[in-house]
Write an enzyme that holds these catalytic residues in place. Sequence first.
Site, PDB file in Angstrom:
ATOM      1  N   GLU A  46       3.819   3.670 -24.727  1.00  0.00           N
ATOM      2  CA  GLU A  46       2.556   3.487 -24.003  1.00  0.00           C
ATOM      3  C   GLU A  46       1.533   2.810 -24.921  1.00  0.00           C
ATOM      4  O   GLU A  46       1.563   3.001 -26.139  1.00  0.00           O
ATOM      5  CB  GLU A  46       2.011   4.838 -23.514  1.00  0.00           C
ATOM      6  CG  GLU A  46       2.820   5.387 -22.350  1.00  0.00           C
ATOM      7  CD  GLU A  46       2.209   6.651 -21.753  1.00  0.00           C
ATOM      8  OE1 GLU A  46       1.171   7.112 -22.237  1.00  0.00           O
ATOM      9  OE2 GLU A  46       2.806   7.170 -20.791  1.00  0.00           O
ATOM     10  N   HIS A  85      -0.650 -20.566  -9.298  1.00  0.00           N
ATOM     11  CA  HIS A  85       0.462 -21.132  -8.528  1.00  0.00           C
ATOM     12  C   HIS A  85       0.050 -21.500  -7.103  1.00  0.00           C
ATOM     13  O   HIS A  85       0.433 -22.560  -6.600  1.00  0.00           O
ATOM     14  CB  HIS A  85       1.619 -20.150  -8.514  1.00  0.00           C
ATOM     15  CG  HIS A  85       2.824 -20.710  -7.837  1.00  0.00           C
ATOM     16  ND1 HIS A  85       3.532 -21.775  -8.362  1.00  0.00           N
ATOM     17  CD2 HIS A  85       3.416 -20.395  -6.677  1.00  0.00           C
ATOM     18  CE1 HIS A  85       4.514 -22.067  -7.551  1.00  0.00           C
ATOM     19  NE2 HIS A  85       4.473 -21.254  -6.517  1.00  0.00           N
ATOM     20  N   LYS A 124      12.220 -31.277  -3.437  1.00  0.00           N
ATOM     21  CA  LYS A 124      12.963 -30.161  -4.059  1.00  0.00           C
ATOM     22  C   LYS A 124      13.289 -29.075  -3.031  1.00  0.00           C
ATOM     23  O   LYS A 124      12.446 -28.717  -2.219  1.00  0.00           O
ATOM     24  CB  LYS A 124      12.112 -29.565  -5.185  1.00  0.00           C
ATOM     25  CG  LYS A 124      12.730 -28.351  -5.852  1.00  0.00           C
ATOM     26  CD  LYS A 124      11.932 -27.902  -7.077  1.00  0.00           C
ATOM     27  CE  LYS A 124      11.101 -26.691  -6.798  1.00  0.00           C
ATOM     28  NZ  LYS A 124      10.424 -26.159  -7.982  1.00  0.00           N
TER      29      LYS A 124
HETATM   30  C1  R5P Z   1       7.297 -24.309  -8.102  1.00  0.00           C
HETATM   31  O1  R5P Z   1       6.769 -24.409  -7.008  1.00  0.00           O
HETATM   32  C2  R5P Z   1       6.569 -24.491  -9.377  1.00  0.00           C
HETATM   33  O2  R5P Z   1       5.650 -25.526  -9.288  1.00  0.00           O
HETATM   34  C3  R5P Z   1       7.519 -24.760 -10.529  1.00  0.00           C
HETATM   35  O3  R5P Z   1       8.168 -25.984 -10.275  1.00  0.00           O
HETATM   36  C4  R5P Z   1       8.512 -23.666 -10.672  1.00  0.00           C
HETATM   37  O4  R5P Z   1       7.904 -22.409 -10.631  1.00  0.00           O
HETATM   38  C5  R5P Z   1       9.275 -23.822 -11.982  1.00  0.00           C
HETATM   39  O5  R5P Z   1      10.213 -22.791 -12.075  1.00  0.00           O
HETATM   40  P1  R5P Z   1      11.555 -22.982 -12.872  1.00  0.00           P
HETATM   41  O6  R5P Z   1      11.223 -23.455 -14.254  1.00  0.00           O
HETATM   42  O7  R5P Z   1      12.139 -21.590 -12.868  1.00  0.00           O
HETATM   43  O8  R5P Z   1      12.408 -23.949 -12.118  1.00  0.00           O
END
Ligand code: R5P
Length: 282
Positions: free
Chosen positions: A36, A124, A184
């Site tokens: 902790e 994000h 993507k």
């Molecule tokens: C996705 O929407 C974000 O913009 C990043 O592209 C994503 O979180 C990257 O994650 P990773 O490195 O695990 O592919």
Amino acid sequence: MIIIPGSTSTALADKIVKSGGYEKADVERKAFPDGELYVRIKTDLRGKDVLTVCSTTSSSSVVELLLLLAAVRESEPRSVKCLIPYFGYSRQHKKYNEGEPVSSKAITLALERFCDSLITVDIHDEQTLSYSSKPFSNIRIEKPIGDYFSKKRIDYVFAPDDGGAAKAESVAKLLGVENRHMEKKRIDSNMVEMQLPEARLQGKNVLLVDDMISSGGTIIKAHKLLHDAGVKKVYVCAVHGIFANGSDARIASVADELVVTDTVEGKFSKISVAESIVGFLK
Ligand code: R5P
């Protein structure tokens, strides 16, 4: 203003102190034998304006930030701002399946209880800001990225997905070059499928920009597509370098350069967000 550094953001907190001419609090922290955390702020905060600086890169850093904020509140300051340079748990910003929590909402509600306002960097999804009943601001980092790459000969700025297209466009404008984004589709947390858009890439230098790199799956796939299309140099840049499972070494071994900011402090943090934060605070 007095800055309270969290252990995940000590170097960034120092830069903010220096650049803004602020004072840094003396913070003692240790772990009890059972793991902790213990924190104690040794600087008198009574009647002062306070800013905590702590990226929540792990579950224990969320706890540390909560303890720091609770300690600040106990000290009766005049105002408390909570800066979370990298806001962990921000990727679950909505409920995708019944029975799931909205993780970013849960963290926001826990933090806002102790402060007057929240500030983060390139979160994000900005939907998280709406979960707070206190003012919650998001600082977008584009100019420092543009400044860093203005010294390289970049022909295109690419985003690996449509979510990153706006950032790629802003950086491209700063560099005076064209921008594109890939299509993507995420298969699972480690696997993604991607398609390259139309562009004359043979012999060109491309800057690949994203908000964060975690497993590295997205960037490694995007890099391969560009490489196979005959791109001469691929520079990789993200705001937050989480680099789960050593993905930084895998990316650095294929990219011409890997650069992230100091929202998450590490070996590739060559761009600082300190000036942007101080600019915002002032
Ligand atoms: C996705 O929407 C974000 O913009 C990043 O592209 C994503 O979180 C990257 O994650 P990773 O490195 O695990 O592919």
